[in-house]
Motif scaffolding. Structure first.
Motif, PDB file in Angstrom:
ATOM      1  N   ARG A  80      -6.262  11.209   4.554  1.00  0.00           N
ATOM      2  CA  ARG A  80      -7.190  10.101   3.845  1.00  0.00           C
ATOM      3  C   ARG A  80      -7.748  10.604   2.649  1.00  0.00           C
ATOM      4  O   ARG A  80      -8.341   9.882   1.767  1.00  0.00           O
ATOM      5  CB  ARG A  80      -8.403   9.753   4.698  1.00  0.00           C
ATOM      6  CG  ARG A  80      -8.111   9.305   6.198  1.00  0.00           C
ATOM      7  CD  ARG A  80      -7.896   7.707   5.727  1.00  0.00           C
ATOM      8  NE  ARG A  80      -9.012   6.875   5.236  1.00  0.00           N
ATOM      9  CZ  ARG A  80      -8.827   5.553   4.908  1.00  0.00           C
ATOM     10  NH1 ARG A  80      -7.713   5.019   4.869  1.00  0.00           N
ATOM     11  NH2 ARG A  80      -9.994   4.967   4.559  1.00  0.00           N
ATOM     12  N   VAL A 115       1.201  -0.153   7.850  1.00  0.00           N
ATOM     13  CA  VAL A 115       1.033  -1.117   6.670  1.00  0.00           C
ATOM     14  C   VAL A 115       2.147  -0.664   5.435  1.00  0.00           C
ATOM     15  O   VAL A 115       2.958  -1.530   5.103  1.00  0.00           O
ATOM     16  CB  VAL A 115      -0.294  -1.219   6.069  1.00  0.00           C
ATOM     17  CG1 VAL A 115      -0.424  -2.266   4.834  1.00  0.00           C
ATOM     18  CG2 VAL A 115      -1.096  -1.989   7.220  1.00  0.00           C
ATOM     19  N   PRO A 116       2.225   0.573   5.011  1.00  0.00           N
ATOM     20  CA  PRO A 116       2.948   0.835   3.692  1.00  0.00           C
ATOM     21  C   PRO A 116       4.376   0.520   4.143  1.00  0.00           C
ATOM     22  O   PRO A 116       5.217   0.399   3.264  1.00  0.00           O
ATOM     23  CB  PRO A 116       2.668   2.244   3.741  1.00  0.00           C
ATOM     24  CG  PRO A 116       1.355   2.486   4.186  1.00  0.00           C
ATOM     25  CD  PRO A 116       1.114   1.570   5.188  1.00  0.00           C
ATOM     26  N   ASN A 135      -0.689   4.440   0.541  1.00  0.00           N
ATOM     27  CA  ASN A 135      -1.653   5.643   0.522  1.00  0.00           C
ATOM     28  C   ASN A 135      -0.831   6.589   1.788  1.00  0.00           C
ATOM     29  O   ASN A 135      -1.279   7.525   2.036  1.00  0.00           O
ATOM     30  CB  ASN A 135      -3.013   5.328   1.047  1.00  0.00           C
ATOM     31  CG  ASN A 135      -3.599   4.651  -0.285  1.00  0.00           C
ATOM     32  OD1 ASN A 135      -3.468   5.282  -1.232  1.00  0.00           O
ATOM     33  ND2 ASN A 135      -4.348   3.711  -0.199  1.00  0.00           N
ATOM     34  N   TYR A 136      -0.073   5.593   2.711  1.00  0.00           N
ATOM     35  CA  TYR A 136       0.421   6.470   3.804  1.00  0.00           C
ATOM     36  C   TYR A 136      -0.327   7.262   4.546  1.00  0.00           C
ATOM     37  O   TYR A 136      -0.378   8.412   4.982  1.00  0.00           O
ATOM     38  CB  TYR A 136       1.620   7.398   3.370  1.00  0.00           C
ATOM     39  CG  TYR A 136       2.898   6.436   2.946  1.00  0.00           C
ATOM     40  CD1 TYR A 136       3.800   5.946   3.796  1.00  0.00           C
ATOM     41  CD2 TYR A 136       3.133   6.228   1.595  1.00  0.00           C
ATOM     42  CE1 TYR A 136       4.751   5.185   3.519  1.00  0.00           C
ATOM     43  CE2 TYR A 136       4.159   5.234   1.087  1.00  0.00           C
ATOM     44  CZ  TYR A 136       5.079   4.857   2.269  1.00  0.00           C
ATOM     45  OH  TYR A 136       6.102   4.321   1.752  1.00  0.00           O
ATOM     46  N   CYS A 137      -1.672   6.613   5.071  1.00  0.00           N
ATOM     47  CA  CYS A 137      -2.343   7.217   6.006  1.00  0.00           C
ATOM     48  C   CYS A 137      -1.699   7.424   7.208  1.00  0.00           C
ATOM     49  O   CYS A 137      -0.824   6.658   7.539  1.00  0.00           O
ATOM     50  CB  CYS A 137      -3.532   6.260   6.396  1.00  0.00           C
ATOM     51  SG  CYS A 137      -4.573   5.970   4.833  1.00  0.00           S
ATOM     52  N   HIS A 170     -10.787   2.016  -0.627  1.00  0.00           N
ATOM     53  CA  HIS A 170     -10.551   3.160  -0.035  1.00  0.00           C
ATOM     54  C   HIS A 170     -11.602   4.048  -0.900  1.00  0.00           C
ATOM     55  O   HIS A 170     -11.620   4.189  -1.896  1.00  0.00           O
ATOM     56  CB  HIS A 170      -8.974   3.592  -0.443  1.00  0.00           C
ATOM     57  CG  HIS A 170      -8.651   4.888   0.280  1.00  0.00           C
ATOM     58  ND1 HIS A 170      -9.064   6.151   0.388  1.00  0.00           N
ATOM     59  CD2 HIS A 170      -7.374   5.086   1.243  1.00  0.00           C
ATOM     60  CE1 HIS A 170      -8.620   6.873   1.024  1.00  0.00           C
ATOM     61  NE2 HIS A 170      -7.689   6.140   1.701  1.00  0.00           N
ATOM     62  N   TYR A 226      -1.525   7.194  10.440  1.00  0.00           N
ATOM     63  CA  TYR A 226      -1.525   6.662  11.568  1.00  0.00           C
ATOM     64  C   TYR A 226      -0.842   5.152  11.208  1.00  0.00           C
ATOM     65  O   TYR A 226      -0.514   4.341  12.140  1.00  0.00           O
ATOM     66  CB  TYR A 226      -2.812   6.401  12.090  1.00  0.00           C
ATOM     67  CG  TYR A 226      -3.906   5.903  11.095  1.00  0.00           C
ATOM     68  CD1 TYR A 226      -4.057   4.595  10.746  1.00  0.00           C
ATOM     69  CD2 TYR A 226      -4.319   7.215  10.326  1.00  0.00           C
ATOM     70  CE1 TYR A 226      -5.098   4.198   9.755  1.00  0.00           C
ATOM     71  CE2 TYR A 226      -5.852   6.817   9.460  1.00  0.00           C
ATOM     72  CZ  TYR A 226      -5.682   5.368   9.034  1.00  0.00           C
ATOM     73  OH  TYR A 226      -6.625   4.976   8.103  1.00  0.00           O
ATOM     74  N   CYS A 227      -0.783   4.706   9.814  1.00  0.00           N
ATOM     75  CA  CYS A 227      -0.819   3.245   9.705  1.00  0.00           C
ATOM     76  C   CYS A 227       0.724   2.987   9.256  1.00  0.00           C
ATOM     77  O   CYS A 227       1.398   3.581   8.565  1.00  0.00           O
ATOM     78  CB  CYS A 227      -1.661   3.144   8.404  1.00  0.00           C
ATOM     79  SG  CYS A 227      -1.652   1.513   7.760  1.00  0.00           S
ATOM     80  N   CYS A 250       0.937  -1.169  -0.219  1.00  0.00           N
ATOM     81  CA  CYS A 250      -0.124  -0.008   0.080  1.00  0.00           C
ATOM     82  C   CYS A 250       0.943   1.102   0.052  1.00  0.00           C
ATOM     83  O   CYS A 250       1.825   1.124   0.684  1.00  0.00           O
ATOM     84  CB  CYS A 250      -0.861  -0.060   1.064  1.00  0.00           C
ATOM     85  SG  CYS A 250      -1.873   1.365   1.351  1.00  0.00           S
ATOM     86  N   GLN A 269      -4.882  -4.314   0.365  1.00  0.00           N
ATOM     87  CA  GLN A 269      -5.214  -3.085   1.211  1.00  0.00           C
ATOM     88  C   GLN A 269      -5.941  -2.167   0.706  1.00  0.00           C
ATOM     89  O   GLN A 269      -6.564  -1.391   1.354  1.00  0.00           O
ATOM     90  CB  GLN A 269      -3.864  -2.534   1.734  1.00  0.00           C
ATOM     91  CG  GLN A 269      -2.950  -3.495   2.299  1.00  0.00           C
ATOM     92  CD  GLN A 269      -3.360  -4.059   3.544  1.00  0.00           C
ATOM     93  OE1 GLN A 269      -4.365  -3.350   4.136  1.00  0.00           O
ATOM     94  NE2 GLN A 269      -2.890  -5.067   4.008  1.00  0.00           N
TER      95      GLN A 269
HETATM   96 FE1  SF4 Z   1      -2.823   1.776   3.307  1.00  0.00          FE
HETATM   97 FE2  SF4 Z   1      -5.235   1.285   4.467  1.00  0.00          FE
HETATM   98 FE3  SF4 Z   1      -3.012   1.635   6.112  1.00  0.00          FE
HETATM   99 FE4  SF4 Z   1      -4.239   3.745   4.686  1.00  0.00          FE
HETATM  100  S1  SF4 Z   1      -5.224   2.363   6.280  1.00  0.00           S
HETATM  101  S2  SF4 Z   1      -1.991   3.194   4.747  1.00  0.00           S
HETATM  102  S3  SF4 Z   1      -4.910   2.622   2.933  1.00  0.00           S
HETATM  103  S4  SF4 Z   1      -3.234   0.032   4.488  1.00  0.00           S
END
Ligand code: SF4
Ligand code: SAH
Ligand code: F3S
Length: 448
Positions: free
Chosen positions: A287, A176-177, A169-171, A248, A173-174, A167, A211
């Motif tokens: 977002r 995952v990326p 998107n670099y939200c 998303h 708080y996240c 992913c 994601q």
């Molecule tokens: Fe990616 Fe979802 Fe995390 Fe946003 S919340 S960075 S869309 S995995």
């Protein structure tokens, strides 16, 4: 590329894989198991009988990470009793922490990151022959999906199919990326061949995983789109239902909304994380949509498919969230009337932008807000489910019911769980069920 593997391993090898986290991890664990089975491993039913224990881990919130460490702590005893035992940790915590895990947990043999999936059999066999510890957290492999053909379990009716990795998107708080790397989509042909292998073994429903599935195809040459992929899968014989997660809101296109109308196998349910109802917080979260923009998309979805079920994720207590911001979240929840919600309180994650933000919300305030939000959604979910009573709906039966051995359970196209008194022989069939009672997270009914 991972080396081709032969059945060279000893047949008494037994692997136990414990999975934490999201459906992506469940899918990955399943692939690892199938790869190991094809090299001679059996699937152990407990830690006790395993010769190899693998933890596939999640670090999306601090609590998830702590859970992994406590499980690792528990494994120390097993290693003491059986020094031959191989213990490995993979997935997102492994990617995040890398070799520091070997210092904290000296009885670990293997740390494998999120790109190491196809290499697991090879890494295990190296450990066996050399008795060396291995850390593999490179993120520059080309191939992340094992080309390896695998056979799904007999009687498996539903299956996950990962359509993309990572992913970007670099939200704010996240994590995952950082732990899953940049977004990469699989080729349509590749996905089709996996789905066709699944349907060939009796699978009736697939859930496409990513994601951010609705940005599918951006990285392919030529570029493809998610609705294109859906149309290709919809045309496959023997498949009954298609689901997908997660979408998303910023990438929810009119074409995707139209797909719900035109593709008969695509089930009428969308998981569309909103995260917050306050534009100020949404901006800080990176977002890329506003509450109004989100509402417009919900409107478009419901105009196209009036009975579509909509679920969402919500974070309370993001840094700087005021009572006023939180009230906007509550107002959105009231206005949208989600079918169901997943709630989280904000959790600091290493390396993320939100970690450095001031005005962290006190824990007690977060919990209070979470409770208020849960109460609100409870009433909404009850009301939504109540409306199904008296309707007759097609249900794809998947398993025996957990609560009652005389009942079987399945789901409506809108992803509502339905328990029904019916013979187990109907598992695998799609049958009309008259809904008689509604509960907060499920429905129950009888055969018509
Ligand atoms: Fe990616 Fe979802 Fe995390 Fe946003 S919340 S960075 S869309 S995995
Ligand atoms: N890609 C998916 C899933 C991401 S993780 C998506 O974008 O929806 C699943 C959910 O965990 C997120 O939607 C978010 O609500 C929550 N989450 C992620 N990071 C979090 C954090 N640091 N603290 C609290 N909740 C978080
Ligand atoms: Fe967790 Fe990694 Fe999934 S952090 S939510 S297991 S992508």
């Amino acid at each position: 590329m991972a080396q081709p593997l032969t059945t060279s391993m000893h047949t008494t090898e037994k692997v136990f894989i414990k999975t934490f986290g999201c459906q992506m991890n469940e899918y990955d664990s399943y692939r690892i198991l199938k790869m190991l089975e094809s090299t001679g491993y059996a699937n152990a039913s407990s830690y006790e009988e395993a010769t190899v224990i693998l933890l596939n881990t999640c670090s999306v919130r601090e609590k998830a990470e702590v859970k992994v460490y406590s499980e690792l702590g528990r494994l120390k005893e097993f290693k003491k009793l059986n020094p031959e035992l191989i213990i490995g940790i993979g997935g997102c915590v492994a990617q995040q922490e890398g070799k520091s895990l070997l210092r904290k947990f000296p009885y670990l043999d293997l740390v494998f990151g999120t790109y190491a999936l196809p290499r697991v059999p090879e890494l295990l066999s190296k450990i066996k022959t050399s008795r060396q510890k291995i850390v593999y957290t490179d993120m520059n492999d080309e191939e992340i999906y094992p080309a390896h053909a695998y056979v799904p379990d007999a009687k498996q009716l539903t299956a996950f199919v990962s359509i993309m990795q990572g992913c970007e998107n670099y939200c704010s708080y996240c994590i995952v990326p950082f732990v899953r790397g940049p977004e990469r989509s699989r080729e349509i042909a590749d996905i089709i061949s996996e789905v066709s292998r699944l349907t060939g073994h009796g699978v009736k429903e697939v859930t496409l995983l990513g994601q951010n599935v609705n940005s599918y195809g951006r990285t392919l040459h030529p570029r493809r789109t998610f609705p294109e992929l859906l149309a290709a899968i919809n045309a496959m014989p023997d498949l009954e239902r298609i689901r997908f997660t997660t979408s998303h809101p910023k990438d929810l296109s009119p074409e995707l909304i139209q797909s719900f109308q035109t593709l008969e196998k695509l089930c009428e349910h969308i998981h569309l994380p909103l995260q917050s109802g306050s534009d100020r917080i949404l901006r800080k979260m990176n977002r890329c949509y506003t509450a109004e923009g989100y509402l417009n998309k919900i409107n478009d979805l419901r105009t196209a498919v009036p009975h579509i079920s909509i679920t969402s994720d919500m974070i309370v207590g993001f840094p700087g969230e005021t009572e006023e911001d939180f009230n906007k979240t509550l107002a959105m929840v009231e206005q949208v009337e989600f079918d169901d919600l997943f709630f989280f309180h904000y959790s600091d994650r290493p390396g993320t932008a939100a970690l450095r933000l001031p005005d962290k919300v006190p824990y007690d305030t977060m919990i209070q807000r979470l409770t208020t939000l849960k109460e609100k959604q409870r009433t909404i979910s009850m009301g939504k489910n109540q409306k199904f009573v008296g309707m007759t709906l097609p249900v794809l039966f998947e398993t025996r019911s957990k609560q009652n051995p005389e009942h079987i359970a399945g789901r409506t196209r809108t992803n509502k769980v339905v328990n029904c008194k019916a013979p187990a022989g109907l598992i695998g069939a799609t049958v009309m069920v008259k809904i008689e009672r509604s509960h907060i997270h499920s429905l129950s009914g009888g055969l018509t």
